[in-house]
Structure formats: C-alpha cells, structure tokens
Design a protein around this motif. Structure first.
Motif, PDB file in Angstrom:
ATOM      1  N   LEU A  89       0.868  -1.318  -0.024  1.00 31.85           N
ATOM      2  CA  LEU A  89      -0.113   0.015   0.082  1.00 31.85           C
ATOM      3  C   LEU A  89       0.802   1.140   0.124  1.00 31.85           C
ATOM      4  O   LEU A  89       0.383   2.308  -0.672  1.00 31.85           O
ATOM      5  CB  LEU A  89      -0.908  -0.257   1.278  1.00 31.85           C
ATOM      6  N   ILE A  90       1.900   1.270   0.743  1.00 25.94           N
ATOM      7  CA  ILE A  90       2.722   2.630   0.918  1.00 25.94           C
ATOM      8  C   ILE A  90       3.741   2.514  -0.126  1.00 25.94           C
ATOM      9  O   ILE A  90       4.364   3.672  -0.133  1.00 25.94           O
ATOM     10  CB  ILE A  90       3.054   2.815   2.566  1.00 25.94           C
ATOM     11  N   GLY A  91       4.473   1.528  -0.280  1.00 22.31           N
ATOM     12  CA  GLY A  91       5.464   1.397  -1.170  1.00 22.31           C
ATOM     13  C   GLY A  91       6.810   1.504  -0.416  1.00 22.31           C
ATOM     14  O   GLY A  91       8.011   1.536  -0.958  1.00 22.31           O
ATOM     15  N   TYR A  92       6.828   1.323   0.805  1.00 25.68           N
ATOM     16  CA  TYR A  92       8.081   1.239   1.630  1.00 25.68           C
ATOM     17  C   TYR A  92       7.861   0.005   2.588  1.00 25.68           C
ATOM     18  O   TYR A  92       6.818  -0.041   3.249  1.00 25.68           O
ATOM     19  CB  TYR A  92       8.314   2.466   2.571  1.00 25.68           C
ATOM     20  N   CYS A  93       8.965  -0.603   3.035  1.00 24.37           N
ATOM     21  CA  CYS A  93       8.796  -1.454   4.178  1.00 24.37           C
ATOM     22  C   CYS A  93       9.416  -0.690   5.521  1.00 24.37           C
ATOM     23  O   CYS A  93       9.782   0.775   5.235  1.00 24.37           O
ATOM     24  CB  CYS A  93       9.949  -2.769   3.851  1.00 24.37           C
ATOM     25  N   PRO A  94       9.292  -1.268   6.543  1.00 28.46           N
ATOM     26  CA  PRO A  94       9.673  -0.344   7.914  1.00 28.46           C
ATOM     27  C   PRO A  94      11.014   0.166   7.541  1.00 28.46           C
ATOM     28  O   PRO A  94      11.120   1.681   8.004  1.00 28.46           O
ATOM     29  CB  PRO A  94       9.554  -1.200   8.934  1.00 28.46           C
ATOM     30  N   GLY A  95      12.118  -0.329   7.419  1.00 27.76           N
ATOM     31  CA  GLY A  95      13.627   0.184   7.368  1.00 27.76           C
ATOM     32  C   GLY A  95      13.576   1.382   6.342  1.00 27.76           C
ATOM     33  O   GLY A  95      14.143   2.258   6.415  1.00 27.76           O
TER      34      GLY A  95
END
Length: 175
Positions: A89-95
């Motif tokens: 959905l956002i296109g980023y993982c946490p790191g």
C-alpha cells in the motif's frame, strides 16, 4: 551505555548502506513488489547471509548469546500478510520508510504512521491474539540445525552457497 552506542552506530551504518544500495528509492520498492527489480531482495538476502555468519561466529566465540523465539505459524503468517499489505500500500517497508524520511521524502511519513498505528492495534489486541493466533502451529524454539540434529556451520554453508547461486542467477537475468 555501550550497547546503546553500538546500536546507534550499527543503525547509522545500516541506513548508510540502505542509501548507498539505492533501496530507499520508490522505483526499487515497486520493482521488488512487481518482481522486476531484485535490488532490494538481493540487498536483504545478502544482509541475512552476513548476519547469519556474524551471529553464529559471535556465539561460538562466546561474545553473544542466542535468543531463539518460538516458531508460531499463525503469528508468522498473519504478520507476513500484514507486513506485505502495508508494504504494497505505501511502497516502503519499515526500514526503508525511515531511511526515505531521512532523505527528505515526506510520503514516508505515512509508512511510519502506519507502523505506529499497527503497533498500537497489535498492543490493544494482544490479549485476544495471544489466546488465538499465537497458539496456531506453535512449533517451539527450534532452529534448522536442531531440527536436523547437526552443527550449525554445515547448514550455514548450504545457505550461503545457495544464496550465492541465487544472487548470481538474479544478476544473469538482469534483475
């Protein structure tokens, strides 16, 4: 205090390598999700292999203690699906969302906000999850070497050799 300083230094170094590896870029994230650009997969897979060697080497030298968590299939599957949904959905993982924010990409704030909301929801629902999801497929505190009844170094050797072959295959395919 030394532990905190070591954590800060390794965190800064990891962020530096994320940035230098260009894995903070949205096009790399999207390419990974679409299985068209394996830059992020190669970066993380390499990190796992180096980490595997480092952790067991430190353990064998008596400089670190292993803290093995229970393998619980219900929690792993639900957590993986939630992680994948958020990443998609956002296109980023946490790191990478934290790293992207550090580079000045304000859209990463949504990823960080999602992590905070997700953590709060998990904390609030933990009593229910503990009695249900975290009981599904509890295999206990196991490792692959323990499961096979052998020393950890042959298993690490197989993983590293397989990892190198996979990474070379990605390179040959231009991924």
């Amino acid at each position: 205090m030394n532990q905190l300083l070591a954590g800060l230094i390794t965190g800064v170094l990891f962020g530096f390598f994320l940035q230098k590896g260009r894995v903070l870029r949205y096009d790399k994230q999207l390419g990974a999700l679409r299985l068209q650009d394996m830059t992020i997969i190669k970066f993380m897979f390499s990190s796992v292999l180096v980490g595997m060697i480092g952790v067991y080497l430190l353990h064998d030298l008596g400089l670190a203690k292993l803290s093995i968590k229970a393998t619980i299939l219900g929690g792993t599957i639900l957590g993986g699906l939630t992680f994948g949904l958020g990443w998609g959905l956002i296109g980023y993982c946490p790191g990478t969302s934290a790293g992207a924010l550090g580079e000045g990409r304000w859209d990463a704030v949504w990823g960080i906000a999602g992590m905070v909301v997700g953590a709060a929801l998990y904390a609030e629902s933990f009593p229910f999850i503990k009695e249900t999801v975290l009981t599904w497929g509890n295999l206990g505190k196991i490792t692959i070497p323990q499961l096979l009844g052998i020393n950890h170094w042959p298993v690490i050797g197989v993983f590293v050799a397989g990892g190198v072959l996979i990474l070379r295959w990605f390179e040959k395919k231009g991924l």
